[in-house]
Design a protein around this motif. Sequence first.
Motif, PDB file in Angstrom:
ATOM      1  N   UNK A 384      59.660  -5.517   0.425  1.00  0.00           N
ATOM      2  CA  UNK A 384      60.256  -4.286   1.642  1.00  0.00           C
ATOM      3  C   UNK A 384      59.726  -4.269   2.516  1.00  0.00           C
ATOM      4  N   UNK A 385      58.593  -4.012   3.585  1.00  0.00           N
ATOM      5  CA  UNK A 385      57.875  -3.334   4.737  1.00  0.00           C
ATOM      6  C   UNK A 385      57.998  -1.906   4.642  1.00  0.00           C
ATOM      7  N   UNK A 386      57.036  -1.096   4.321  1.00  0.00           N
ATOM      8  CA  UNK A 386      56.823  -0.017   5.130  1.00  0.00           C
ATOM      9  C   UNK A 386      57.089   0.661   5.972  1.00  0.00           C
ATOM     10  N   UNK A 387      57.711   0.314   6.569  1.00  0.00           N
ATOM     11  CA  UNK A 387      59.140   1.185   7.526  1.00  0.00           C
ATOM     12  C   UNK A 387      60.142   1.211   6.992  1.00  0.00           C
ATOM     13  N   UNK A 388      60.910   0.011   5.845  1.00  0.00           N
ATOM     14  CA  UNK A 388      62.298   0.337   4.961  1.00  0.00           C
ATOM     15  C   UNK A 388      61.753   1.091   3.801  1.00  0.00           C
ATOM     16  N   UNK A 389      60.943   1.124   3.391  1.00  0.00           N
ATOM     17  CA  UNK A 389      60.255   1.960   2.456  1.00  0.00           C
ATOM     18  C   UNK A 389      60.542   3.568   2.744  1.00  0.00           C
ATOM     19  N   UNK A 390      59.838   3.732   4.063  1.00  0.00           N
ATOM     20  CA  UNK A 390      59.948   5.280   4.211  1.00  0.00           C
ATOM     21  C   UNK A 390      61.443   5.504   5.115  1.00  0.00           C
ATOM     22  N   UNK A 391      62.004   4.500   5.654  1.00  0.00           N
ATOM     23  CA  UNK A 391      63.485   5.035   5.939  1.00  0.00           C
ATOM     24  C   UNK A 391      64.542   5.111   5.168  1.00  0.00           C
ATOM     25  N   UNK A 392      64.239   4.157   3.164  1.00  0.00           N
ATOM     26  CA  UNK A 392      65.358   4.885   2.158  1.00  0.00           C
ATOM     27  C   UNK A 392      64.942   6.448   1.819  1.00  0.00           C
ATOM     28  N   UNK A 393      63.091   6.161   1.107  1.00  0.00           N
ATOM     29  CA  UNK A 393      62.869   7.143   0.699  1.00  0.00           C
ATOM     30  C   UNK A 393      63.190   8.361   1.805  1.00  0.00           C
ATOM     31  N   UNK A 394      63.692   8.771   3.192  1.00  0.00           N
ATOM     32  CA  UNK A 394      63.672  10.091   3.076  1.00  0.00           C
ATOM     33  C   UNK A 394      65.040  10.516   3.861  1.00  0.00           C
ATOM     34  N   UNK A 399      68.699  13.712   1.041  1.00  0.00           N
ATOM     35  CA  UNK A 399      70.181  13.726   0.278  1.00  0.00           C
ATOM     36  C   UNK A 399      69.903  14.677  -0.755  1.00  0.00           C
ATOM     37  N   UNK A 400      68.680  14.930  -1.648  1.00  0.00           N
ATOM     38  CA  UNK A 400      68.597  16.116  -3.154  1.00  0.00           C
ATOM     39  C   UNK A 400      68.972  14.597  -3.806  1.00  0.00           C
ATOM     40  N   UNK A 401      68.582  13.723  -3.452  1.00  0.00           N
ATOM     41  CA  UNK A 401      68.168  12.501  -4.567  1.00  0.00           C
ATOM     42  C   UNK A 401      67.128  11.792  -5.903  1.00  0.00           C
ATOM     43  N   UNK A 402      67.453  11.873  -6.840  1.00  0.00           N
ATOM     44  CA  UNK A 402      66.540  12.089  -7.675  1.00  0.00           C
ATOM     45  C   UNK A 402      66.110  10.260  -7.657  1.00  0.00           C
ATOM     46  N   UNK A 403      64.841   9.485  -6.966  1.00  0.00           N
ATOM     47  CA  UNK A 403      64.303   8.600  -7.460  1.00  0.00           C
ATOM     48  C   UNK A 403      63.188   7.872  -7.933  1.00  0.00           C
ATOM     49  N   UNK A 404      63.130   6.829  -8.764  1.00  0.00           N
ATOM     50  CA  UNK A 404      61.759   7.147  -8.767  1.00  0.00           C
ATOM     51  C   UNK A 404      61.094   4.904  -8.551  1.00  0.00           C
ATOM     52  N   UNK A 405      59.815   4.871  -8.132  1.00  0.00           N
ATOM     53  CA  UNK A 405      59.795   3.826  -8.256  1.00  0.00           C
ATOM     54  C   UNK A 405      59.237   2.895  -9.138  1.00  0.00           C
ATOM     55  N   UNK A 406      59.680   1.789  -9.127  1.00  0.00           N
ATOM     56  CA  UNK A 406      58.630   0.421 -10.543  1.00  0.00           C
ATOM     57  C   UNK A 406      58.896  -1.088  -9.929  1.00  0.00           C
ATOM     58  N   UNK A 452      72.869   5.999 -13.346  1.00  0.00           N
ATOM     59  CA  UNK A 452      73.659   6.349 -13.289  1.00  0.00           C
ATOM     60  C   UNK A 452      74.439   6.853 -11.812  1.00  0.00           C
ATOM     61  N   UNK A 453      74.233   7.643 -12.316  1.00  0.00           N
ATOM     62  CA  UNK A 453      74.967   8.987 -10.698  1.00  0.00           C
ATOM     63  C   UNK A 453      73.752   9.037 -10.148  1.00  0.00           C
ATOM     64  N   UNK A 454      72.728   9.056  -9.886  1.00  0.00           N
ATOM     65  CA  UNK A 454      71.783   9.152  -9.119  1.00  0.00           C
ATOM     66  C   UNK A 454      72.036   7.676  -8.566  1.00  0.00           C
ATOM     67  N   UNK A 455      71.938   7.196  -8.593  1.00  0.00           N
ATOM     68  CA  UNK A 455      72.228   5.881  -7.808  1.00  0.00           C
ATOM     69  C   UNK A 455      73.971   6.128  -7.233  1.00  0.00           C
ATOM     70  N   UNK A 456      74.597   6.485  -8.005  1.00  0.00           N
ATOM     71  CA  UNK A 456      75.635   6.517  -6.842  1.00  0.00           C
ATOM     72  C   UNK A 456      75.377   7.694  -5.625  1.00  0.00           C
ATOM     73  N   UNK A 457      74.718   8.536  -5.884  1.00  0.00           N
ATOM     74  CA  UNK A 457      74.745   8.988  -5.148  1.00  0.00           C
ATOM     75  C   UNK A 457      73.337   8.894  -3.978  1.00  0.00           C
ATOM     76  N   UNK A 458      73.038   7.735  -4.104  1.00  0.00           N
ATOM     77  CA  UNK A 458      72.351   7.731  -3.196  1.00  0.00           C
ATOM     78  C   UNK A 458      72.882   5.890  -2.466  1.00  0.00           C
ATOM     79  N   UNK A 459      73.865   5.906  -3.165  1.00  0.00           N
ATOM     80  CA  UNK A 459      74.485   4.692  -2.569  1.00  0.00           C
ATOM     81  C   UNK A 459      75.422   5.359  -1.270  1.00  0.00           C
ATOM     82  N   UNK A 460      75.669   6.845  -2.023  1.00  0.00           N
ATOM     83  CA  UNK A 460      76.685   7.969  -1.297  1.00  0.00           C
ATOM     84  C   UNK A 460      75.815   8.346  -0.060  1.00  0.00           C
TER      85      UNK A 460
END
Length: 464
Positions: A384-394, A399-406, A452-460
């Motif tokens: 994924x490009x920097x632009x895509x990463x920036x869009x998704x992280x923003x 929305x206050x979703x807990x996320x991490x990178x790996x 699991x719950x925060x993945x659902x919140x990410x998709x929301x």
Amino acid sequence: MEKTIGQKLQDELTFTFPHIAKAAPEQRAEAEEFCQGYKRFLDNGKTERECVREALAMLEMQGYVPFEEGKAYKTGDKVYLVNRNKAILATTFGKENLDKGVRINGAHIDSPRLDLKPNPLYEKSELAFFKTHYYGGIRKYQWGATPLAMHGVIIKKNGETVEVNIGEKEGDPVFCVTDLLPHLSAEQNERKLKDGLKGEELNVLVGSIPYLDQAEIKEGVKLLALKLLHERYGIVEADFFRAEIEMVPAGKARDVGLDGSMIGAYGQDDRVCAYTALMAEIEAKEPKYTTVTILTDKEETGSDGNTGLSSDYVRHYIEDLAQMAGVNTRTVLRNSICLSSDVNVAYDPNFPQVCDERNTSFLNKGCVLTKYTGVRGKVGTSDASAEVMAKVIAMLEQEGVYWQAGELGAVDQGGGGTIAKYVAHMDVDVVDLGVPILSMHSPFELSSKLDVYNTYRAFQAFYK
């Protein structure tokens, strides 16, 4: 005490991914409630066909109707399309015109397992067995001496379709692959771990009692097994050539740990993302952009076949949407963004050497954003490009979703792939996002309810 300049600078310039239970303890109850439905989905969907059936029931209950090519749809309309009973697409029409792109969320519903060979049933030393061919990347030794259930479909000679399910209901028998006792395994112990059980040794024990008759019966144990299957399903041995039978771990999804914070079950790769994506799709009422939720097949074997993402069935669906809206398909695709919703490895302190601890995901720190997968220098990934990463992280942070990178393991430790590269082939921006998993591809995978719950919140958030 007031912070020093260095402490303030550290707060400003550095980061850590927090443990969700510490940062947002209220989410424990929310995650617990959400995961009750997820566990039911796992229990009822142990094959791709069963997952499609479950998804279809959920969609129709929420007012989704079959997609009709050429029909005009308005904002908020909800449709679905089933591909050969092994994959399903769902859409909620958005406010923006399709030339602004669509929001694609793709997860796979196939999981590693043991498939019956076309001519599976045989008898040896007065025991009856099924021959199998493993599907996907399994560690073969893990599939011995564990209860298995028989799932699938058989098409009889007269065209009737019979659904097979043995080993899940109370009182059902189960099946298993036998293994050597430690007292006699000296030679086997010298094998490499990957050959602890070899492919042709993954034979499933199905019976030990012969059919009793006045005359001498050749292979009586096999005959009794066939008789019992005939009584239950009306099938004969030749019907196995028209069958798709999968041997999967028997039993239900379970809470794991004294705190019940984790879920242990077969098939969480990648049904955890399928369920969370499906729930987010159902709850999208009038999204800004039209949604395309994909539950697809064949990812574990490379996405080949007409129900896998290397085929054109998703592109054809989007072409139909574009034609209906009177816009160019290439414009729709180029302006779209996709979450390739798949799991990643969770850090296991028992095996720290396989991961770079600074660049891996952990249980209870949220959904994991995976910029690239692949092997041997990122081979087989879309990256994924920097632009895509920036869009998704923003989007996640807004929305206050807990996320991490790996990453998928340390460099040169191995690797793998997802459906991302097949979506990228359509000229769509894509990045992987999913749930960290312990014991991935085993008969009993582990996930965190909070993840699991925060993945659902990410998709929301993605569909909002």
